[in-house]
Design a protein around this motif. Structure first.
Motif, PDB file in Angstrom:
ATOM      1  N   VAL A 118       5.632   7.175   5.830  1.00  0.00           N
ATOM      2  CA  VAL A 118       5.732   5.840   6.410  1.00  0.00           C
ATOM      3  C   VAL A 118       5.843   5.895   7.936  1.00  0.00           C
ATOM      4  N   ASP A 119       6.485   6.936   8.485  1.00  0.00           N
ATOM      5  CA  ASP A 119       6.610   7.040   9.939  1.00  0.00           C
ATOM      6  C   ASP A 119       5.244   7.243  10.602  1.00  0.00           C
ATOM      7  N   PHE A 165       0.855  -1.186   0.000  1.00  0.00           N
ATOM      8  CA  PHE A 165       0.000   0.000   0.000  1.00  0.00           C
ATOM      9  C   PHE A 165       0.887   1.231   0.000  1.00  0.00           C
ATOM     10  N   SER A 166       0.549   2.238  -0.799  1.00  0.00           N
ATOM     11  CA  SER A 166       1.316   3.476  -0.794  1.00  0.00           C
ATOM     12  C   SER A 166       0.789   4.401   0.301  1.00  0.00           C
ATOM     13  N   VAL A 167       1.714   5.107   0.935  1.00  0.00           N
ATOM     14  CA  VAL A 167       1.386   6.083   1.972  1.00  0.00           C
ATOM     15  C   VAL A 167       2.209   7.343   1.737  1.00  0.00           C
ATOM     16  N   ASP A 168       1.723   8.469   2.263  1.00  0.00           N
ATOM     17  CA  ASP A 168       2.472   9.717   2.137  1.00  0.00           C
ATOM     18  C   ASP A 168       3.658   9.757   3.086  1.00  0.00           C
ATOM     19  N   TYR A 202       4.604   1.565   1.477  1.00  0.00           N
ATOM     20  CA  TYR A 202       5.638   2.113   0.605  1.00  0.00           C
ATOM     21  C   TYR A 202       5.405   3.626   0.505  1.00  0.00           C
ATOM     22  N   GLU A 203       6.392   4.397   0.927  1.00  0.00           N
ATOM     23  CA  GLU A 203       6.246   5.859   0.957  1.00  0.00           C
ATOM     24  C   GLU A 203       6.350   6.442  -0.450  1.00  0.00           C
ATOM     25  N   PHE A 256      10.229   2.058   3.011  1.00  0.00           N
ATOM     26  CA  PHE A 256       9.136   1.102   3.130  1.00  0.00           C
ATOM     27  C   PHE A 256       9.321   0.237   4.360  1.00  0.00           C
ATOM     28  N   THR A 257       8.234  -0.419   4.768  1.00  0.00           N
ATOM     29  CA  THR A 257       8.275  -1.357   5.883  1.00  0.00           C
ATOM     30  C   THR A 257       7.254  -2.457   5.639  1.00  0.00           C
ATOM     31  N   PHE A 258       7.414  -3.548   6.362  1.00  0.00           N
ATOM     32  CA  PHE A 258       6.481  -4.673   6.281  1.00  0.00           C
ATOM     33  C   PHE A 258       5.793  -4.888   7.623  1.00  0.00           C
TER      34      PHE A 258
END
Length: 129
Positions: free
Chosen positions: A86-87, A81-84, A127-128, A113-115
């Motif tokens: 990630v933090d 998923f994309s995000v603006d 995924y930023e 990115f992170t899982f």
């Protein structure tokens, strides 16, 4: 020409439909567009949307087989998923008890990115953009 236009939906089988529906809707922010119980299969099917677009078909089946546990098993590796930011997304997930891996940097794009995992261990990625 085949004429594929876009991905229509992603189907996910959950061991606990209510728990997974709450995870995807209450924590990740999907909306439930509709659901039906299919008595002949002892199965729930929920249609989940993200920002108004139908994305996930969430199923339950009695006693589904376990997903292969090793990270490089053949098949769907993960859903991203994309995000603006990630933090901020990690902070939201962790406030709901969802553990995230350490942030990584994509060596090709330089993006962060992170899982994390859904209630059944399905690997999910943020995924930023």
């Amino acid at each position: 020409m085949l004429g594929i236009k876009q991905i229509h939906h992603i189907a996910i089988i959950a061991t606990d439909y209510v728990r997974s529906k709450a995870f995807y809707c209450d924590i990740l922010g999907f909306t439930l567009q509709g659901e039906v119980y299919r008595e002949e299969r002892d199965s729930w099917k929920g249609d989940l949307a993200l920002n108004g677009q139908y994305v996930i078909e969430l199923f339950s089946f009695p006693f589904p087989p376990a997903r292969p546990g090793w990270p490089e098993a053949c098949g769907l590796r993960h859903l991203a998923f994309s995000v603006d930011n990630v933090d901020n997304a990690i902070a939201h997930l962790e406030s709901h008890g969802v553990r995230c891996e350490a942030v990584r940097i994509d060596p090709i794009t330089g993006k962060r990115f992170t899982f994390f995992k859904d209630p059944d261990g399905l690997p999910l990625e943020l995924y930023e953009q």
